[in-house]
Motif scaffolding. Sequence first.
Motif, mmCIF file in Angstrom:
data_model
loop_
_atom_site.group_PDB
_atom_site.id
_atom_site.type_symbol
_atom_site.label_atom_id
_atom_site.label_comp_id
_atom_site.label_asym_id
_atom_site.label_seq_id
_atom_site.Cartn_x
_atom_site.Cartn_y
_atom_site.Cartn_z
ATOM 1 N N TRP A 17 0.835 -1.196 0.000
ATOM 2 C CA TRP A 17 0.000 0.000 0.000
ATOM 3 C C TRP A 17 0.875 1.253 0.000
ATOM 4 O O TRP A 17 0.631 2.198 -0.737
ATOM 5 C CB TRP A 17 -0.938 -0.022 1.197
ATOM 6 C CG TRP A 17 -1.941 1.071 1.227
ATOM 7 C CD1 TRP A 17 -2.071 2.039 2.179
ATOM 8 C CD2 TRP A 17 -2.984 1.320 0.282
ATOM 9 N NE1 TRP A 17 -3.118 2.872 1.882
ATOM 10 C CE2 TRP A 17 -3.708 2.442 0.724
ATOM 11 C CE3 TRP A 17 -3.381 0.695 -0.899
ATOM 12 C CZ2 TRP A 17 -4.785 2.969 0.026
ATOM 13 C CZ3 TRP A 17 -4.465 1.212 -1.600
ATOM 14 C CH2 TRP A 17 -5.153 2.339 -1.136
ATOM 15 N N HIS A 75 -9.362 7.278 -3.644
ATOM 16 C CA HIS A 75 -9.428 6.049 -2.850
ATOM 17 C C HIS A 75 -10.893 5.632 -2.723
ATOM 18 O O HIS A 75 -11.600 6.170 -1.870
ATOM 19 C CB HIS A 75 -8.817 6.282 -1.468
ATOM 20 C CG HIS A 75 -7.362 6.607 -1.517
ATOM 21 N ND1 HIS A 75 -6.893 7.879 -1.772
ATOM 22 C CD2 HIS A 75 -6.280 5.828 -1.362
ATOM 23 C CE1 HIS A 75 -5.565 7.855 -1.764
ATOM 24 N NE2 HIS A 75 -5.168 6.626 -1.519
ATOM 25 N N LEU A 79 -15.379 -1.029 -0.057
ATOM 26 C CA LEU A 79 -14.668 -2.250 -0.442
ATOM 27 C C LEU A 79 -14.815 -3.313 0.645
ATOM 28 O O LEU A 79 -15.075 -2.987 1.806
ATOM 29 C CB LEU A 79 -13.188 -1.932 -0.661
ATOM 30 C CG LEU A 79 -12.894 -0.878 -1.731
ATOM 31 C CD1 LEU A 79 -11.427 -0.471 -1.687
ATOM 32 C CD2 LEU A 79 -13.258 -1.402 -3.101
ATOM 33 N N VAL A 83 -9.494 -4.889 2.076
ATOM 34 C CA VAL A 83 -9.110 -4.491 0.719
ATOM 35 C C VAL A 83 -8.951 -2.972 0.675
ATOM 36 O O VAL A 83 -9.818 -2.238 1.135
ATOM 37 C CB VAL A 83 -10.160 -4.936 -0.329
ATOM 38 C CG1 VAL A 83 -9.787 -4.436 -1.716
ATOM 39 C CG2 VAL A 83 -10.324 -6.444 -0.318
ATOM 40 N N ARG A 84 -7.828 -2.528 0.128
ATOM 41 C CA ARG A 84 -7.577 -1.099 -0.086
ATOM 42 C C ARG A 84 -7.335 -0.881 -1.573
ATOM 43 O O ARG A 84 -6.681 -1.698 -2.216
ATOM 44 C CB ARG A 84 -6.354 -0.645 0.708
ATOM 45 C CG ARG A 84 -6.587 -0.707 2.212
ATOM 46 C CD ARG A 84 -5.338 -0.378 2.984
ATOM 47 N NE ARG A 84 -4.563 -1.590 3.169
ATOM 48 C CZ ARG A 84 -3.437 -1.655 3.853
ATOM 49 N NH1 ARG A 84 -2.922 -0.565 4.387
ATOM 50 N NH2 ARG A 84 -2.794 -2.792 3.995
ATOM 51 N N MET A 85 -7.881 0.214 -2.092
ATOM 52 C CA MET A 85 -7.765 0.462 -3.523
ATOM 53 C C MET A 85 -7.329 1.894 -3.797
ATOM 54 O O MET A 85 -7.789 2.832 -3.154
ATOM 55 C CB MET A 85 -9.097 0.215 -4.228
ATOM 56 C CG MET A 85 -9.024 0.381 -5.743
ATOM 57 S SD MET A 85 -10.614 0.118 -6.566
ATOM 58 C CE MET A 85 -10.817 -1.636 -6.328
ATOM 59 N N ARG A 87 -7.137 4.418 -7.154
ATOM 60 C CA ARG A 87 -7.689 4.532 -8.507
ATOM 61 C C ARG A 87 -7.128 5.781 -9.177
ATOM 62 O O ARG A 87 -7.062 6.848 -8.578
ATOM 63 C CB ARG A 87 -9.205 4.630 -8.413
ATOM 64 C CG ARG A 87 -9.887 4.722 -9.744
ATOM 65 C CD ARG A 87 -11.382 4.776 -9.561
ATOM 66 N NE ARG A 87 -12.056 4.786 -10.840
ATOM 67 C CZ ARG A 87 -13.296 5.203 -11.012
ATOM 68 N NH1 ARG A 87 -14.017 5.617 -9.981
ATOM 69 N NH2 ARG A 87 -13.831 5.192 -12.202
ATOM 70 N N ARG A 106 -7.235 0.787 -11.651
ATOM 71 C CA ARG A 106 -7.510 0.463 -10.252
ATOM 72 C C ARG A 106 -6.499 -0.556 -9.751
ATOM 73 O O ARG A 106 -6.287 -1.589 -10.388
ATOM 74 C CB ARG A 106 -8.913 -0.119 -10.111
ATOM 75 C CG ARG A 106 -9.989 0.858 -10.528
ATOM 76 C CD ARG A 106 -11.339 0.192 -10.618
ATOM 77 N NE ARG A 106 -12.292 1.083 -11.227
ATOM 78 C CZ ARG A 106 -13.485 1.337 -10.723
ATOM 79 N NH1 ARG A 106 -13.873 0.751 -9.617
ATOM 80 N NH2 ARG A 106 -14.285 2.168 -11.337
ATOM 81 N N ALA A 108 -5.557 -2.728 -6.272
ATOM 82 C CA ALA A 108 -6.075 -3.144 -4.967
ATOM 83 C C ALA A 108 -5.091 -4.075 -4.279
ATOM 84 O O ALA A 108 -4.473 -4.927 -4.926
ATOM 85 C CB ALA A 108 -7.416 -3.847 -5.138
ATOM 86 N N TYR A 121 -2.315 -8.745 -4.894
ATOM 87 C CA TYR A 121 -2.361 -7.498 -5.646
ATOM 88 C C TYR A 121 -3.209 -7.709 -6.885
ATOM 89 O O TYR A 121 -2.982 -8.638 -7.648
ATOM 90 C CB TYR A 121 -0.943 -7.080 -6.052
ATOM 91 C CG TYR A 121 -0.899 -5.877 -6.964
ATOM 92 C CD1 TYR A 121 -1.012 -4.589 -6.458
ATOM 93 C CD2 TYR A 121 -0.757 -6.027 -8.337
ATOM 94 C CE1 TYR A 121 -0.969 -3.488 -7.290
ATOM 95 C CE2 TYR A 121 -0.717 -4.929 -9.178
ATOM 96 C CZ TYR A 121 -0.830 -3.670 -8.647
ATOM 97 O OH TYR A 121 -0.805 -2.572 -9.476
ATOM 98 N N ASP A 123 -4.934 -5.617 -10.243
ATOM 99 C CA ASP A 123 -4.715 -4.423 -11.039
ATOM 100 C C ASP A 123 -5.604 -4.520 -12.262
ATOM 101 O O ASP A 123 -5.608 -5.545 -12.939
ATOM 102 C CB ASP A 123 -3.230 -4.416 -11.442
ATOM 103 C CG ASP A 123 -2.776 -3.147 -12.114
ATOM 104 O OD1 ASP A 123 -3.442 -2.701 -13.063
ATOM 105 O OD2 ASP A 123 -1.730 -2.636 -11.717
#
Length: 176
Positions: A17, A75, A79, A83-85, A87, A106, A108, A121, A123
């Motif tokens: 992250w 962000h 989600l 999970v962190r994303m 964009r 995106r 994640a 990961y 993508d």
Amino acid sequence: MRLLLKLVLDCTPDAAWRALHSPAVFREVVAPWLDFSSLEEGGLPTTWSTDGPHRVMSLAFRRFPTGEEVIDLDHPDGLPAGVRMLRDTGGGRSGVFAAFDRWDHRMAVSPAPDGSGRTLYRDQLLAGGGPIDLVAWYPTWAFWQWRGARLKQLAPTWSYDPPGTADADAAAAARA
């Protein structure tokens, strides 16, 4: 055009992250085919710490200007747990990459499902330029595979030193 990557990276989700928010990592992942120089006053930030647009010049082979781009980060909310994303809905404003009139990238991260402490990961790039897609798909796909290989190669070098750890405290003391 839709391009996907799904990788298990040899680092913690926190380290991945942090890496996604690093312009230095961004530049390393696309090297040697591309590079980016900031068009903003003060240059590239140490981290992409705020949502919003960042203007850059893309450079083929780290040397030849290919056009202006905007990295427009946000962000997404809502989600699944863990999970962190990140964009990017920017894209090319002039030059080669302006041929894409749609850009939705995106990235994640989440804990790998095997409980190893590594990172899952994911993508996804949705990009389009109409008829140019037929010509652009394969080179873009090949570049995306390169990007994935670079992510896997670099991930073991990423670390995250949360506040309160000896490394983080030493770094804070050095800055003071």
